[in-house]
Design an enzyme around this catalytic site. Structure first.
Site, PDB file in Angstrom:
ATOM      1  N   LYS A   1      12.210 -18.804  41.424  1.00  0.00           N
ATOM      2  CA  LYS A   1      13.504 -18.851  41.560  1.00  0.00           C
ATOM      3  C   LYS A   1      14.216 -20.262  41.345  1.00  0.00           C
ATOM      4  O   LYS A   1      14.095 -21.035  41.998  1.00  0.00           O
ATOM      5  CB  LYS A   1      13.787 -18.329  42.697  1.00  0.00           C
ATOM      6  CG  LYS A   1      15.375 -17.919  42.937  1.00  0.00           C
ATOM      7  CD  LYS A   1      15.600 -16.899  44.384  1.00  0.00           C
ATOM      8  CE  LYS A   1      16.983 -16.565  44.632  1.00  0.00           C
ATOM      9  NZ  LYS A   1      17.176 -15.709  46.040  1.00  0.00           N
TER      10      LYS A   1
ATOM     11  N   GLU B   1      11.000  -8.569  44.923  1.00  0.00           N
ATOM     12  CA  GLU B   1      10.845  -9.684  45.467  1.00  0.00           C
ATOM     13  C   GLU B   1      10.101  -9.996  46.675  1.00  0.00           C
ATOM     14  O   GLU B   1      10.101  -9.077  47.674  1.00  0.00           O
ATOM     15  CB  GLU B   1      12.322 -10.223  45.711  1.00  0.00           C
ATOM     16  CG  GLU B   1      12.400 -11.770  46.465  1.00  0.00           C
ATOM     17  CD  GLU B   1      13.880 -12.066  47.115  1.00  0.00           C
ATOM     18  OE1 GLU B   1      14.099 -13.218  47.235  1.00  0.00           O
ATOM     19  OE2 GLU B   1      14.647 -11.080  47.239  1.00  0.00           O
TER      20      GLU B   1
ATOM     21  N   CYS C   1      16.622 -11.683  43.643  1.00  0.00           N
ATOM     22  CA  CYS C   1      17.448 -11.574  44.447  1.00  0.00           C
ATOM     23  C   CYS C   1      18.888 -11.959  43.806  1.00  0.00           C
ATOM     24  O   CYS C   1      19.134 -11.207  42.614  1.00  0.00           O
ATOM     25  CB  CYS C   1      17.406 -12.573  45.610  1.00  0.00           C
ATOM     26  SG  CYS C   1      18.453 -12.023  47.072  1.00  0.00           S
TER      27      CYS C   1
END
Length: 521
Positions: free
Chosen positions: A341, A277, A391
């Site tokens: 995301k 990430e 994440c």
């Protein structure tokens, strides 16, 4: 009596410590199967109100010891002094402890009913976990079932029930042990003892069936994996210090490091290289110089590369949207796809209620408030589609499931756990990814900035993993399965059924009690 109160709170605290010790990185997983017995013993003979408070105390102790690492994150990277970071942490622990408090109250109420109603407790626990998974955006960190991530045969049931099935089973065993322990200490009617014995026998049979299913399912999935296609994937762990990650002076050095590690990965012959990430700490496709540098390096590897980077979309003259993104760059230098995301971290990637909380900032430096992307989006790669989770998206079972329903043949988790330092958090985060593999029968690739990076097969085996805070390159062949599990197809029907049955049962008990009171009057 003061001594009785001390004993009650000692037992409640003991349960909390045993629960925490069953999770990484202590990992005494077997403690989970007995951890709730002291709490149940403490709750016995308490009023509903007293049980609520004792359950709350036990929950607070559990979450303070399980998630202590949050204070490190807030003080080191959130720029909060300890005297502010601990109260913030305590508020989160107190919120999560409310679920334990409700369970305590439910236990107290049920314990006054005939023994057979004790069978409602596992479903009540699962109901509370399920509510926690989505209420206030959800925080399903380390449900009880996650403690068993290394217990491969048992966790296979997750492809039907999700992680909730393991939580149910653990609470069922704890309940049976509590009932057996108390059978010899109290006077019961013969019918009550028979019910307790029946519940205990049913629990034993349930465990046996879960074990038998697990062994059969593992053998079946292993045979499918042996006959399936496979892809060789490499992950690179750049081990970039979080304190300098967003410093423009170190931007070029960071890119060079990831490109160098990717070149060393090239010798292992991967079909895809995965960076963590925000491994490219700039706005990819907007910062021209840095973008060209990355694309040139990717072309030199001769391999497709998946990178993490923030990105910008200019909506109009007055609005710019920021995303936490992943870009799939082909060996020819062309961008083949982009994932944004979808489930953002409150106070990490955006500030909720910012209108009312203008004094609170974010942990992520160098970017504005992120905007969520589209859930379930998958990217075309090679002959397959890949599902990317950035994440802590990996801790939400529904996100992985939506991607597999959208034809993801492989799940990839790109994360940066440098925030947590050398605490138990990276181990806890990694453990939950095991269940995403089992639930959906997909291989999982995990690339983390400072670790833990690794590979997980569709049976939940950890095929390889890296140590924390070391530069690392890891490559492995992963089976690409097309199996559709019950959980993938139908989702959280088990946990929803537990919630429905629990609500109906408690409602009927309340109505029955009210009618009984009226009759007495």
């Amino acid at each position: 009596m003061p001594s009785d109160k001390i004993k009650i709170f000692f037992l409640a605290g003991l349960s909390a410590i045993l629960l925490t010790a069953s999770f990484p990185d202590v990992e005494l997983w077997w403690l989970a199967w007995i951890a709730l017995v002291p709490l149940m013993s403490a709750l016995k003979n308490l009023s509903v109100r007293q049980a609520f408070l004792v359950g709350f105390f036990s929950g607070v102790v559990h979450y303070l010891t399980l998630m202590y690492w949050l204070v490190h994150t807030l003080t080191t990277y959130g720029n909060l002094p300890f005297y502010l970071s601990f109260p913030v942490f305590f508020l989160l622990a107190a919120y999560l402890a409310l679920y334990h408090a409700v369970f305590g109250a439910a236990f107290s109420w049920i314990s006054t009913k005939p023994s057979g109603f004790m069978a409602l407790l596992p479903g009540a626990w699962v109901s509370l976990e399920y509510i926690r998974s989505f209420f206030l955006s959800g925080f399903p960190w380390e449900f009880l079932g996650y403690s068993q991530y290394q217990n491969l045969i048992l966790i296979q049931i997750a492809d039907i029930t999700g992680v909730y099935g393991l939580s149910f089973l653990i609470v069922a065993v704890n309940t049976a042990l509590f009932m057996l322990r108390n059978q010899g200490q109290e006077k019961h009617s013969s019918s009550g003892n028979q019910l307790r014995f029946a519940i205990s026998c049913t629990t034993i049979l349930l465990v046996i069936h879960v074990l038998a299913y697990g062994q059969w399912r593992m053998d079946y999935i292993d045979s499918k994996a042996a006959a399936s296609d496979s892809s060789k994937i490499a992950v690179v762990q750049g081990n970039i210090d979080q304190t300098i990650k967003w410093n423009p002076e170190f931007q070029i050095a960071t890119i060079e490091k990831y490109l160098s590690l990717s070149m060393s990965a090239k010798t292992l012959g991967p079909e895809l290289i995965v960076w963590p990430e925000t491994s490219a700490p700039f706005y990819f496709m907007s910062n021209v110089i840095a973008t060209r540098m990355v694309i040139k390096g990717v072309m030199e590897t001769g391999t497709d590369v998946l990178i993490g980077s923030p990105s910008i979309t200019r909506v109009d003259e007055n609005r710019t949207d920021y995303f936490n993104s992943a870009f799939l760059i082909g060996a020819d230098g062309n961008v083949k796809g982009k994932y944004d995301k979808a489930h953002l971290v409150p106070f990490g990637e955006y500030v909720p209620f910012q209108k009312w909380l203008p004094f609170i900032g974010k942990l992520v430096e160098g970017v504005g408030d992120f905007v969520p992307g589209k859930k379930g989006l998958t990217l075309a790669w090679d002959k397959h589609r890949i599902g990317i989770q950035i994440c802590y998206e990996m801790i939400f079972p529904g996100l992985s499931r939506e991607m597999v329903l959208n034809n993801a043949a492989l799940l990839i988790n790109m994360t940066n756990d440098a925030w947590y330092g050398r605490t138990s958090a990276p181990y806890q985060h990694f453990s939950m990814a095991v269940f995403r593999a089992v639930e959906n029968r997909r291989s999982v690739v995990r690339s983390a900035n400072t670790g833990i990076s690794g590979f997980i097969d569709p049976n939940g085996r950890i095929m390889a993993s890296t140590p924390l805070f070391e530069d690392a390159v890891l490559a492995g062949g992963l089976p690409i399965l097309a199996v559709e599990s019950f959980y993938t197809r139908y989702g959280d029907v088990f946990s929803m059924a537990c919630l429905g049955i629990t609500v109906i049962a408690f409602f009927l008990l309340a109505v029955r009690k009210k009618r009984a009171c009226r009759y007495i009057d």
